[in-house]
Design an enzyme around this catalytic site. Structure first.
Site, PDB file in Angstrom:
ATOM      1  N   GLY A 157       0.787  -1.244   0.093  1.00 55.65           N
ATOM      2  CA  GLY A 157       0.431  -0.012   0.083  1.00 55.65           C
ATOM      3  C   GLY A 157       0.832   1.238   0.242  1.00 55.65           C
TER       4      GLY A 157
ATOM      5  N   GLU B  58      -9.375  -0.985  11.553  1.00 54.18           N
ATOM      6  CA  GLU B  58     -10.593  -1.812  11.374  1.00 54.18           C
ATOM      7  C   GLU B  58     -10.316  -3.781  11.826  1.00 54.18           C
ATOM      8  OE1 GLU B  58      -9.445  -2.345   7.175  1.00 54.18           O
ATOM      9  OE2 GLU B  58      -6.796  -2.207   8.263  1.00 54.18           O
TER      10      GLU B  58
ATOM     11  N   TYR C  89      -8.784   5.204   2.142  1.00 58.27           N
ATOM     12  CA  TYR C  89      -7.453   5.284   1.741  1.00 58.27           C
ATOM     13  C   TYR C  89      -7.473   6.854   1.565  1.00 58.27           C
ATOM     14  CZ  TYR C  89      -6.548   1.399  -2.040  1.00 58.27           C
ATOM     15  OH  TYR C  89      -6.639   0.526  -2.453  1.00 58.27           O
TER      16      TYR C  89
ATOM     17  N   ASP D  72       0.926   1.442   8.573  1.00 59.45           N
ATOM     18  CA  ASP D  72      -0.034   0.892   9.414  1.00 59.45           C
ATOM     19  C   ASP D  72       1.264   1.411  11.255  1.00 59.45           C
ATOM     20  OD1 ASP D  72      -1.972  -0.328   8.689  1.00 59.45           O
ATOM     21  OD2 ASP D  72      -1.022  -1.700   7.820  1.00 59.45           O
TER      22      ASP D  72
ATOM     23  N   THR E  83       5.411   2.264   6.042  1.00 56.77           N
ATOM     24  CA  THR E  83       3.951   1.771   5.696  1.00 56.77           C
ATOM     25  C   THR E  83       2.943   2.489   7.070  1.00 56.77           C
ATOM     26  OG1 THR E  83       3.007  -0.113   6.740  1.00 56.77           O
ATOM     27  CG2 THR E  83       4.132  -0.191   8.064  1.00 56.77           C
TER      28      THR E  83
ATOM     29  N   GLY F  26      -5.667  -0.522   9.889  1.00 56.48           N
ATOM     30  CA  GLY F  26      -4.949  -1.379  11.151  1.00 56.48           C
ATOM     31  C   GLY F  26      -5.517  -2.379  11.628  1.00 56.48           C
TER      32      GLY F  26
ATOM     33  N   GLN G 146      -6.778   8.881   4.109  1.00 61.86           N
ATOM     34  CA  GLN G 146      -6.110   9.136   5.646  1.00 61.86           C
ATOM     35  C   GLN G 146      -4.721   8.541   4.906  1.00 61.86           C
ATOM     36  OE1 GLN G 146      -6.455   5.671   8.525  1.00 61.86           O
ATOM     37  NE2 GLN G 146      -8.325   4.931   6.633  1.00 61.86           N
ATOM     38  N   ARG G 147      -4.270   7.548   3.530  1.00 61.90           N
ATOM     39  CA  ARG G 147      -2.448   7.459   3.300  1.00 61.90           C
ATOM     40  C   ARG G 147      -2.678   8.171   2.018  1.00 61.90           C
ATOM     41  NH1 ARG G 147      -3.648   1.226   0.818  1.00 61.90           N
ATOM     42  NH2 ARG G 147      -3.977   1.923  -1.029  1.00 61.90           N
TER      43      ARG G 147
END
Length: 423
Positions: free
Chosen positions: A13, A251, A301, A148, A146, A195, A303-304
């Site tokens: 991602g 999530e 998407y 995450d 990442t 997450g 957020q990133r």
């Protein structure tokens, strides 16, 4: 001596700052090539990551202007395309590894830069060891990335600081909105964050709460077993005390039935599907018990991809790691992942280190217990101390006609010289 070319792959991602890493890497390679042309040649990027190597679909970054490469620092997404493609073991995928050797030899590639998360570091280690076994050693450098924030042995991961800034900002702004309407309208606001196994992003939403009563009132982490009755009691308490309740949920929330929340029944809510995600599930759980109207936001998407709100710290670290990857590769580092090491919290100081790829391959770093409040519903001061510097600093992109002015590279292809290959 002929200079070795480099192959750069974006993997997994993408983030708001992965292109800042690409920018630093390409800029440093160009600088070193001008000073020492025998040490490093061109940087070829894989179209869609490792798939670009397998299909000989290489992008010649030397054909892009210095100005456009510099603009990569401000652009989200993956400029060259990313992928989650995984090459299996040598016993079943020998043809794939032999193809990589053919491509690398045909294009005189001696450096491999893999920009990704824990799975990508595992792939980089696997590739390095397998190619060496086949008689084609390669300089392999892993560059962490990442949202995450779950890579082991690094203080933080590029991409996370910007997502953390986005979700904390969104929670603060939504909190103002919900508080103003709670008496006659929405009583519950839920932000579902990424997450799957680690709650770092949901935790970052907690930075929006600086004093008693500030949203978010409840944080739900994969690291803490979800207890529906305890949760509903806390929601009721929040609404009674503050007039509304704001919640951030990862999530990958887990309960006694596993991490597919909503896949089994509660007496209060006879039908549970996860079609809308865990946020929808807990919203319906609250509505069924109390009748409260709720609103749900899935950052997904957004957020990133939110480069317009990127953390200055995050951008600086991502760019610096790209520079350091080239510097260390030409100095002889190999089979390592670069890391960010925290030297102090206040002032926040950091430096770049490196660890063996084998030590981080497929390893996952979850939130430590000391970062989660005793009741499991919020973050501790230790967590705030860790998170705060990662979201600080502003580094906005240039704007044109009211919108961010991002770059799209021409991505000129390197001429193919080998037969086609189907991965």
């Amino acid at each position: 001596m002929t200079a070795k070319n480099a192959f750069y792959a974006q993997s997994g991602g993408v983030t708001a700052v992965i292109n800042a890493t690409a920018c630093g890497l390409i800029q440093e390679a160009r600088r070193l090539h001008l000073l020492h042309p025998q040490r490093i040649g061109k940087v070829y990027a894989g179209h869609d990551g490792i798939l670009g190597a397998l299909t000989e679909d290489l992008i010649d970054t030397s054909r892009e202007s210095d100005e456009d490469i510099a603009r990569l620092r401000y652009s989200p997404g993956g400029a060259f395309g990313s992928s989650r493609y995984h090459i299996g073991p040598l016993a079943t995928h020998r043809a794939h590894f032999e193809r990589l050797i053919e491509v690398f030899r045909a294009h005189e590639i001696g450096y491999f830069f893999f920009n990704g998360g824990d799975g990508s570091m595992g792939a980089a280690w696997h590739l390095s060891q397998t190619l060496a076994e086949l008689g084609h050693p390669l300089t392999v450098i892993g560059i962490p990335k990442t949202v995450d924030n779950d890579l082991a042995l690094t203080d933080t991961c590029p991409g996370f600081g910007s997502v953390a800034k986005y979700v904390a900002t969104s929670m603060r702004e939504a909190g103002f909105d919900v508080a103003s309407m709670a008496r006659t309208s929405t009583r519950v606001f839920i932000l579902e964050a990424m997450g799957r196994h680690a709650g770092w992003i949901a935790a970052a939403a907690g930075l929006a709460s600086e004093k008693e009563g500030d949203p978010p009132h409840i944080l739900l982490f994969p690291e803490v077993r979800f207890d529906a009755e305890r949760f509903l009691a806390r929601v009721d308490e929040c609404v009674r005390r503050h007039g509304y309740c704001a919640i951030a949920v990862a999530e990958g929330l887990c309960d006694d039935g596993g991490c597919e929340i909503g896949g089994h029944g509660f007496d209060d809510l006879p039908s549970h599907t996860r079609a809308g995600g865990v946020g929808r599930f807990i919203g319906e759980l609250i509505h069924a018990r109390f009748g409260y109207k709720y609103h749900l936001a899935l950052a997904d998407y957004l957020q990133r991809a939110a480069r317009h709100l990127a953390s200055g710290t995050d951008v600086a670290q991502a760019h610096a790691l790209g520079v350091a990857a080239v510097e260390r590769a030409v100095r002889g580092s190999n089979n390592v992942m670069l890391t960010l090491q925290r030297l102090s919290d206040r002032p926040y100081r950091w430096e770049i280190g490196e660890v063996p790829l084998s030590a981080v391959a497929n390893k996952e770093h979850r939130m430590p217990a000391e970062f989660i409040s005793a009741d499991g519903f919020h973050i501790t001061e230790a967590c705030r101390t860790y998170l705060q510097p990662l979201i600080e600093g502003e580094d906005p992109p240039p704007f044109r006609r009211g919108l961010p002015d991002y770059v799209r590279l021409a991505n000129h292809r390197v001429p193919r010289v080998l037969p086609d290959f189907a991965p």
